[in-house]
Write an enzyme that holds these catalytic residues in place. Structure first.
Site, PDB file in Angstrom:
ATOM      1  N   GLU A   1       4.091  -8.480   9.891  1.00  7.98           N
ATOM      2  CA  GLU A   1       6.002  -8.972  10.442  1.00  7.98           C
ATOM      3  C   GLU A   1       5.910 -10.306   9.817  1.00  7.98           C
ATOM      4  OE1 GLU A   1       2.427 -10.596  14.184  1.00  7.98           O
ATOM      5  OE2 GLU A   1       1.586 -10.039  12.726  1.00  7.98           O
TER       6      GLU A   1
ATOM      7  N   LEU B   1       0.462  -1.202  -0.278  1.00  8.14           N
ATOM      8  CA  LEU B   1       0.214  -0.052  -0.613  1.00  8.14           C
ATOM      9  C   LEU B   1       1.020   1.105  -0.030  1.00  8.14           C
ATOM     10  CD1 LEU B   1      -2.805  -1.283   2.666  1.00  8.14           C
ATOM     11  CD2 LEU B   1      -2.818  -1.313   0.389  1.00  8.14           C
TER      12      LEU B   1
ATOM     13  N   LYS C   1      -1.816  -7.274   1.240  1.00  9.88           N
ATOM     14  CA  LYS C   1      -1.703  -8.842   2.630  1.00  9.88           C
ATOM     15  C   LYS C   1      -0.760  -8.036   3.242  1.00  9.88           C
ATOM     16  CE  LYS C   1      -0.714 -12.176  -0.163  1.00  9.88           C
ATOM     17  NZ  LYS C   1      -0.542 -13.194  -0.698  1.00  9.88           N
TER      18      LYS C   1
END
Ligand code: MOS
Length: 704
Positions: free
Chosen positions: A663, A588, A659
């Site tokens: 992490e 993004l 997605k």
């Protein structure tokens, strides 16, 4: 707009000191300061508590102990998420873990409260507790589920037969210590009562859960609790839920009828916030001489608090990573008298991949096959346990692209075969995999006559870039310049989301916002230019209700490459360079994405070489409970480190193709470093972290 490397829209506020954190909301009124006094035993009960000296101490306004603390609800363990349960504090004389609060001292200044907290006299009847994981790990049981509701065990084919018949085998045990998220901002809260309404300024990743926790603990109506957390100075899981600071501040503020602030010291964080459970892991890999795996087994044992069960999903991604017809994964828990375990960045994958990707490296050497090639040979066509297609995988692309950019073909093939002056030089690599979760989220967007779009959600930004990506998504969907978008998040009174956690916040809230903007555009078209404010909401459902999660295996992937130098005489280990290549669907924001990934990779280096919280097995206390002795990498430890993201769009995951990736960077990163240490020295350390005392005895003798 989406994907651009837009600078953080909240950056100027932060560097200008104008972003208010939990302890800094001076507009809420003159506060009093609470300081926690903690138990100095690990298990037993308080037999006598004398607060007279503390009460007489200058500036003290209240001393709360189990004797005068208001009654609170007990936790309901049938509630799945531990962060939504009641969290009573000072609710009895029993001590369950070292450092558990025995008193809160409230005074006019912080220093007065801290000084008086030392004057609370407590006598205990100590009991023998269990604190030693290594000594207790045979007392393990199988939980009903592991974290995120995943199955405790899995089995495909016949593991025992497959492994027994394999031509080449690896059967090794690995251990990982207790780790703590050490956010720069400690856990802190300021509580303010206004009649029956309670406002708490918190530092909290999931406000909806925090609000439920507070309301349930204090037995008040959910609508009366207002949590405010506009900025969070790091969380990494340690702030998925609220802790003693928030409950104690609320209890005390009600008593003294004035705002009360409570912050934990760095040392208290080690005993009051949950660690990532220490683990012992057995990994068994069986392969044919061609390198194709015929059996994969991953057994994990970790500690749990006896009441607050927490089972990290350490072996969960082993179920999706490599092809093999015979498979077995299991999680077991050993109760210890220590605080509850909690999520720490990449729960499961971070410790799990340290073991599995070390074992894959061991297998590569046993077979004499290049570690990159070994992974490519075991690339599955479909999810090997669920037998569904991958939504989007591209692990092989990450491996090939990473190998090419890193110059993997230059690697020393035999261990301990390359010298650069006093340094033994080695290359290592590992794969990365992380589940992509989706949670519920609601977002509201309003546009006024001034042409400014205001976005509202109880979503949080713990430094990850939420303000920035939501600005991009709204500007893109509404066709507005970014200056005309205002993001308002971090208030529990705003539309409810699943907050920041599990790497799901960015995608959840972006999809909900995208939908809200689409609905708003339709309203604008229908309003035919009538003046006035228009607003719309967008919503996203949890993955349990999304057909895509049934139909596809949805993950993110990557490949890490590391070069280390190990001092041939002292075994000092220095990372020389590191590269990660990742497939995350659509990123993004290129800049915040890279920052998240290199931050995660740094944690991986830390897990390989630095971090370890050490237990005093007589009391359960963590002995190295500060950042001088609980080592984390500093700039001097992290040289040339880069993260590359493959251009992508996962059209199965969601409408934005994006997605979670917060992490992913840590996943496998530590194993790449560990594998480089082996390649440099020929010494395989399986008990993390790899400190020089573990490497030194195995170093090849220097030439005379
Ligand atoms: Mo993450 S450990 O779910 O903040």
């Amino acid at each position: 707009m989406i994907g651009q490397a837009l600078n953080r829209v909240d950056g100027p506020l932060k560097v200008g000191g104008r972003a208010a954190y939990a302890y800094e909301h001076w507009e809420a009124g003159q506060p009093l300061y609470g300081f926690i006094a903690g138990a100095t035993i690990g298990k037993g009960r308080i037999t006598k508590i004398d607060i007279a000296r503390a009460e007489r101490s200058p500036g003290v306004r209240l001393v709360l102990t189990h004797r005068n603390a208001p009654e609170q609800n007990a936790p309901d363990f049938s509630i799945t998420s531990q962060y939504s349960r009641a969290f009573p504090v000072l609710n009895g004389p029993e001590i369950h873990y070292y450092g558990e609060p025995v008193a809160l001292v409230v005074a006019e200044t912080f220093e007065q409260a801290r000084a008086a907290a030392r004057l609370v006299d407590v006598e205990y009847a100590a009991e023998a507790g269990h604190y030693d994981f290594a000594a207790r790990q045979n007392n393990a049981y199988a939980p009903k589920k592991v974290n995120a509701g995943l199955p405790t065990d899995s089995a495909v084919g016949d593991f025992d037969a497959g492994f027994a018949g394999a031509a080449v085998k690896v059967d090794q045990r690995y251990s990982t210590p207790y780790y703590f998220s050490q956010a720069m901002e400690p856990h802190a809260a300021m509580a303010v009562w206004n009649g029956d309404d309670l406002t708490i300024y918190v530092t909290d990743q999931i406000l909806a859960e925090g609000r439920t926790c507070v309301a349930s603990t204090l037995r008040i109506d959910l609508q009366r609790v207002h949590l405010i957390s506009p900025y969070i100075g790091g969380g990494f899981g340690s702030k998925l839920g609220l802790h003693h600071e928030a409950i104690l501040a609320a209890l005390a503020a009600r008593e003294v009828k004035q705002p009360v602030k409570v912050a934990m010291t760095r040392q208290q964080i080690f005993h009051l916030v949950g660690p990532r459970p220490t683990t012992s892991q057995r990994v068994r890999l069986g392969a044919g001489k061609d390198g194709r795996l015929v059996a994969i087994g991953h057994d994990v044992t970790m500690y749990t608090n006896p009441e607050w069960e927490y089972a990290e999903q350490t072996a969960a991604t082993t179920r999706s990573l490599y092809a093999a017809p015979n498979r077995l994964t299991r999680h077991r828990l050993t109760p210890l008298d220590r605080q509850r375990g909690e999520d720490v960045r990449a729960p499961g994958e971070a410790p799990g991949l340290l073991a599995v990707e070390s074992a894959m490296d061991e297998l590569a050497y046993a077979l004499g096959i290049d570690p990159v090639e070994l992974r490519i040979r075991n690339e599955p066509a479909r999810d090997p346990e669920r037998d569904v297609p991958f939504s989007d995988r591209r692990l092989v692309e990450c491996l090939r692209e990473g190998a090419r950019r890193f110059g993997w073909e230059e690697r020393p093939v035999s261990p301990a075969s390359r010298r650069d002056g006093r340094w033994l030089v080695g290359y290592g690599m590992a794969a990365a995999i992380r589940m992509h979760f989706q949670g519920t989220a609601k977002v509201r967007v309003r546009i006024g006559r001034d042409g400014i779009a205001v976005v509202q959600s109880d979503m949080t930004d713990l430094g990850t870039g939420t303000y920035t990506i939501l600005t991009q998504v709204a500007a893109d969907a509404l066709g507005l310049p970014i200056e005309r978008v205002r993001i308002e998040i971090g208030k529990s009174d705003f539309p409810e989301s699943s907050g920041s956690g599990g790497s799901w916040g960015a995608a959840n809230s972006s999809i909900a916002l995208h939908r809200a903007c689409k609905a708003l555009r339709e309203k604008i078209e229908h309003s035919a230019g009538e003046p006035g404010d228009l607003e719309a909401e967008g919503e996203v459902a949890g993955m349990w209700k999304e057909p895509a999660y049934q139909a596809y295996s949805i993950h993110t992937y990557g490949a890490h490459f590391a070069e280390v130098g190990v001092d041939a005489d002292t075994a000092e280990i220095r990372l020389r360079r590191m590269l990660g290549v990742f497939a995350v669907g659509r990123a993004l924001n290129a800049k915040t994405t890279r920052s998240q990934l290199i931050g995660g990779m740094t944690w991986g280096v830390s897990a390989a070489l630095h971090e370890e919280a050490v237990v005093d097995t007589r009391t359960g206390a963590f002995v190295n409970r500060d950042l001088a002795e609980y080592l984390v990498p500093v700039n001097a430890d992290i040289p040339d480190l880069d993260a590359i993201v493959l251009d992508g769009f996962d059209d199965k995951a969601n409408v934005l193709g994006a997605k979670g990736l917060g992490e992913l960077g840590i996943c496998g990163a530590g194993a790449a470093v560990a594998n480089a240490v082996f390649n440099a020295t020929g010494v395989r350390v399986r008990d993390f972290p790899i400190t020089l005392d573990k490497v030194l005895p195995g170093l090849p003798l220097a030439e005379a």
